[in-house]
Structures are given as structure tokens and as C-alpha cells.
Design a protein around this motif. Structure first.
Motif, PDB file in Angstrom:
ATOM      1  N   GLU A  88       5.746   8.442   1.230  1.00 42.70           N
ATOM      2  CA  GLU A  88       5.257   8.507  -0.148  1.00 42.70           C
ATOM      3  C   GLU A  88       5.099   7.104  -0.739  1.00 42.70           C
ATOM      4  O   GLU A  88       4.150   6.830  -1.484  1.00 42.70           O
ATOM      5  CB  GLU A  88       6.211   9.349  -0.995  1.00 42.70           C
ATOM      6  N   THR A  89       6.006   6.200  -0.399  1.00 40.68           N
ATOM      7  CA  THR A  89       5.935   4.815  -0.884  1.00 40.68           C
ATOM      8  C   THR A  89       4.644   4.148  -0.421  1.00 40.68           C
ATOM      9  O   THR A  89       3.973   3.458  -1.196  1.00 40.68           O
ATOM     10  CB  THR A  89       7.149   4.015  -0.373  1.00 40.68           C
TER      11      THR A  89
ATOM     12  N   ARG B 133      -1.834   3.097  -2.290  1.00 40.32           N
ATOM     13  CA  ARG B 133      -3.256   3.396  -2.257  1.00 40.32           C
ATOM     14  C   ARG B 133      -4.094   2.538  -1.284  1.00 40.32           C
ATOM     15  O   ARG B 133      -5.081   1.925  -1.676  1.00 40.32           O
ATOM     16  CB  ARG B 133      -3.874   3.293  -3.659  1.00 40.32           C
TER      17      ARG B 133
ATOM     18  N   LYS C 137       1.482   5.799  -2.055  1.00 41.69           N
ATOM     19  CA  LYS C 137       1.400   5.472  -3.480  1.00 41.69           C
ATOM     20  C   LYS C 137       0.766   4.093  -3.707  1.00 41.69           C
ATOM     21  O   LYS C 137       0.214   3.815  -4.774  1.00 41.69           O
ATOM     22  CB  LYS C 137       2.804   5.517  -4.091  1.00 41.69           C
TER      23      LYS C 137
ATOM     24  N   ALA D  96       3.899  -1.470   1.386  1.00 44.57           N
ATOM     25  CA  ALA D  96       3.390  -1.295   0.027  1.00 44.57           C
ATOM     26  C   ALA D  96       3.226  -2.645  -0.674  1.00 44.57           C
ATOM     27  O   ALA D  96       2.218  -2.890  -1.364  1.00 44.57           O
ATOM     28  CB  ALA D  96       4.316  -0.381  -0.768  1.00 44.57           C
TER      29      ALA D  96
ATOM     30  N   ARG E  58      -0.312  -4.260  -2.098  1.00 47.23           N
ATOM     31  CA  ARG E  58      -0.453  -4.704  -3.485  1.00 47.23           C
ATOM     32  C   ARG E  58      -0.819  -6.183  -3.572  1.00 47.23           C
ATOM     33  O   ARG E  58      -1.624  -6.594  -4.425  1.00 47.23           O
ATOM     34  CB  ARG E  58       0.839  -4.413  -4.263  1.00 47.23           C
TER      35      ARG E  58
ATOM     36  N   GLN F  53      10.479  10.060   1.542  1.00 46.51           N
ATOM     37  CA  GLN F  53      10.030   9.123   0.518  1.00 46.51           C
ATOM     38  C   GLN F  53       9.380   7.872   1.110  1.00 46.51           C
ATOM     39  O   GLN F  53       8.611   7.197   0.421  1.00 46.51           O
ATOM     40  CB  GLN F  53      11.210   8.703  -0.366  1.00 46.51           C
TER      41      GLN F  53
ATOM     42  N   GLU G 178       8.362  -0.063   2.161  1.00 49.75           N
ATOM     43  CA  GLU G 178       8.195  -0.875   0.947  1.00 49.75           C
ATOM     44  C   GLU G 178       7.488  -2.196   1.264  1.00 49.75           C
ATOM     45  O   GLU G 178       6.695  -2.698   0.468  1.00 49.75           O
ATOM     46  CB  GLU G 178       9.554  -1.144   0.301  1.00 49.75           C
TER      47      GLU G 178
ATOM     48  N   LEU H  95      -0.508  14.385   0.029  1.00 50.30           N
ATOM     49  CA  LEU H  95      -0.108  13.475  -1.039  1.00 50.30           C
ATOM     50  C   LEU H  95      -1.304  12.887  -1.777  1.00 50.30           C
ATOM     51  O   LEU H  95      -1.240  12.658  -2.990  1.00 50.30           O
ATOM     52  CB  LEU H  95       0.753  12.342  -0.461  1.00 50.30           C
ATOM     53  N   ASP H  96      -2.395  12.625  -1.044  1.00 51.32           N
ATOM     54  CA  ASP H  96      -3.596  12.050  -1.651  1.00 51.32           C
ATOM     55  C   ASP H  96      -4.820  12.569  -0.895  1.00 51.32           C
ATOM     56  O   ASP H  96      -5.251  11.975   0.085  1.00 51.32           O
ATOM     57  CB  ASP H  96      -3.552  10.519  -1.601  1.00 51.32           C
TER      58      ASP H  96
END
Length: 322
Positions: free
Chosen positions: A173-174, A179, A177, A142, A146, A170, A139, A216-217
Motif C-alpha cells: 500500500e505504501t 503513485r 500510494k 516511495a 516522490r 501495508q 518506504e 488499490l488503484d
């Protein structure tokens, strides 16, 4: 009884798990990997911006030989989540042990501020391993991505992550996500050397991590690197290339291992520039979109220029398929 804080400038306190290891002789470097000491005004400006924002860089912590060149051009690899790693890889100069501080909630904002002040078109963000955290710091990664996006929306972002070995699925995935433009996780060496060189990690877990990023991407660029000169042989390196391509990794880096201290893993040999060129040719032949293989290649060395070439290579590949 109050414990004195560790002095991470003292080798025995920086790497307590290595203190009782026998010394390995550090061989003299060949002429092709000698670098000049950093002295330029650009280097000092980059250093001052990083200091002002209280940021740690892997450039300094890992003793990268390219720090003078990169910082002179205003490029630096930010290292988040502290300066103490919970792993004890025998090749790495980053301090090891139990992290002394909780995550800094203001760090993502400071990274974003430094990226803006440096005017970076491409930033690389890495971290120590944080096995003490339930999500391995996912996190926090992430949040940092951001924060940079908000402050510098035109800047492309490359991350170099730990393996999230002890985390739930997860965690990865965090991060995906959020990006980032490039997801990098280094395999570091051939699987046979993992017990000695990277004892806290698992080769096939790291490979699978990168494969999952693509699942996932599929549009996200993936990247991984190894060092040579640790005791591997050519067939083992070629097998790693095949493994990476089977995991659909886009970009491979190969660089010379340089021994940080006598307590670290010994340099087995210095791989010649001609051998690096042969590795690059072999990797390109196996289908990587981008390959960087030189003695001084490091994960984030020339990362911005390499990203532009990587994006162009994918576009050319897609155009050719039409």
C-alpha cells in the motif's frame, strides 16, 4: 577477528550459495541474440552520470545484453537499496547474501538528480530483495518515486519491485500510494520451475501482489514478465498468460533466459524468433493491452516507448467501449 569485505567481482564471493553447485555448460548463443559491445559516446555519458551520482543499475549488475543500446540512448534502469540481494534465484547474476549496508537516505535524491541530468521522459526503478527490512524497502521505493516527481514532474515512472513476501500488507500500500505510473513485478517463470529457479518466492503470492495493485488503484498500469528457455513448455506458458489476465495485468514481457555463469541454472534451449512471435500473438489474443516477446526482451527494454503504446492502447480500448 576482522572479516575482509567481499569482492563482488569474484564469482564465488558474488554468489557464495552457488559455489559448490556443479557447472552447467553454457551453450553458444545463436545468431539472433548476439549484440555488439558498447562503445558509443552516449553510452559513456550515461555511465559517467550514473557513476557521478554513485548509482547502481540492474543493467550492469544483472549483465543485461541490451546495455549498449539502452545507455547509448540515455536510458538506464536504476537499482536502489544496494547491490546485494537476500534471495538466491538460480537464474540471476545480482550478488546474493546479507546486505552489507543500511539503506542510504540520500539515494532517492541522487536517483532524482540522475533522472534530471539524463533528461529522461520515462524512468525504470528497480531494487534488490531486502528481506532483512521489516517493510522490504517499501518506504524507500516511495521516497524515490516522490523525489523523482519533485525534480522531474513530467517524467513517467515505472517501478519493478520485489514481492514483499515477508511484509505486512501495508508495504504494498505504501508503494502504490506513491503513485508510480507502471507497477511491474516479474513472475519470472512457470510455477512448476519455482522450486529450482526461484526458490525464495511463491508464484501465487507474486500473482496476488499484482492483483492487489489493481484493487488499490484500478487506474495504475500493471506489468509482469517471464523468461523462456529454462525448461518450461508451451502449455505452461499459456497458463501463465491466463493467470496474468485473471489478475488483470495489462502488459506482459517474454524474453530468452541467458545463463550468466556455469554455476547458474542451465539454458534448456534457445527459443526461436518464430516461437516468440507465436507467444506474442497468443498473449494479444488473451487480452493484454501490450505484449513484448522477443529473444532480447527484458523488463525495462524500450520501456519508455512501450509505456506510450500502453497508454494509447488503454485509451483506444476505453473509446471502443463507449
Amino acid at each position: 577477528m576482522e572479516h575482509k569485505p567481499r569482492d563482488l567481482n569474484i564469482p564465488a564471493q558474488r554468489h557464495p550459495e552457488k559455489a559448490n553447485r556443479p557447472d552447467n555448460v553454457q551453450p553458444k548463443k545463436p545468431h539472433w541474440i548476439r549484440v555488439k559491445a558498447p562503445t558509443s559516446a552516449g553510452y559513456k555519458q550515461t555511465r559517467d552520470i550514473l557513476r557521478d551520482n554513485k548509482l547502481v543499475t540492474v543493467c550492469e549488475e544483472a549483465g543485461c545484453p541490451n546495455v549498449g543500446e539502452c545507455w547509448s540512448q540515455g536510458h538506464a534502469t536504476m537499482m536502489i537499496m544496494g547491490e546485494v540481494c537476500t534471495r538466491a534465484c538460480t537464474f540471476c547474476n545480482i550478488a546474493t547474501g546479507k546486505p552489507m549496508h543500511a539503506l542510504d537516505a540520500f539515494e532517492p535524491g541522487r536517483v532524482a538528480e540522475a533522472v534530471a541530468k539524463l533528461g529522461l521522459k520515462h524512468v525504470v526503478i528497480t531494487s534488490v530483495d531486502r528481506d532483512d527490512l521489516a517493510d522490504g524497502g517499501a518506504e524507500h521505493f516511495a521516497m524515490t518515486i516522490r523525489a523523482v516527481r519533485r525534480k522531474s514532474p513530467e517524467t513517467t515512472i515505472e517501478i519493478l519491485t520485489p514481492d514483499f513476501l515477508k511484509c505486512a500488507p501495508q508495504a504494498l500500500e505504501t508503494v502504490v500510494k506513491a503513485r508510480p505510473d507502471v507497477f511491474n513485478h516479474n513472475l519470472e517463470t512457470v510455477p512448476a520451475l519455482y522450486p529450482e529457479v526461484r526458490p525464495g518466492a511463491r508464484y501465487f503470492h507474486s500473482l496476488r501482489l499484482l492483483q492487489r495493485v489493481k484493487e488499490l488503484d484500478p487506474a495504475m498500469f500493471t506489468k509482469s514478465g517471464i523468461m523462456v528457455g529454462l525448461g518450461e513448455n508451451r502449455p505452461a506458458v499459456l497458463q501463465v498468460m491466463d493467470d496474468m489476465r485473471a489478475a488483470d495485468i495489462d502488459f506482459m514481457t517474454i524474453g530468452q533466459y541467458l545463463q550468466p555463469t556455469p554455476k547458474h541454472h542451465a539454458v534448456d534451449r534457445f527459443v526461436t524468433p518464430d516461437e516468440f512471435a507465436a507467444y506474442e500473438n497468443a498473449a494479444r489474443g488473451k487480452g493484454f493491452l501490450m505484449v513484448s516477446a522477443t529473444p532480447l526482451t527484458r523488463s525495462s527494454y524500450h520501456a519508455g516507448d512501450d509505456f506510450a503504446r500502453l497508454r494509447a492502447a488503454r485509451l483506444a480500448d476505453q473509446t471502443g467501449d463507449q
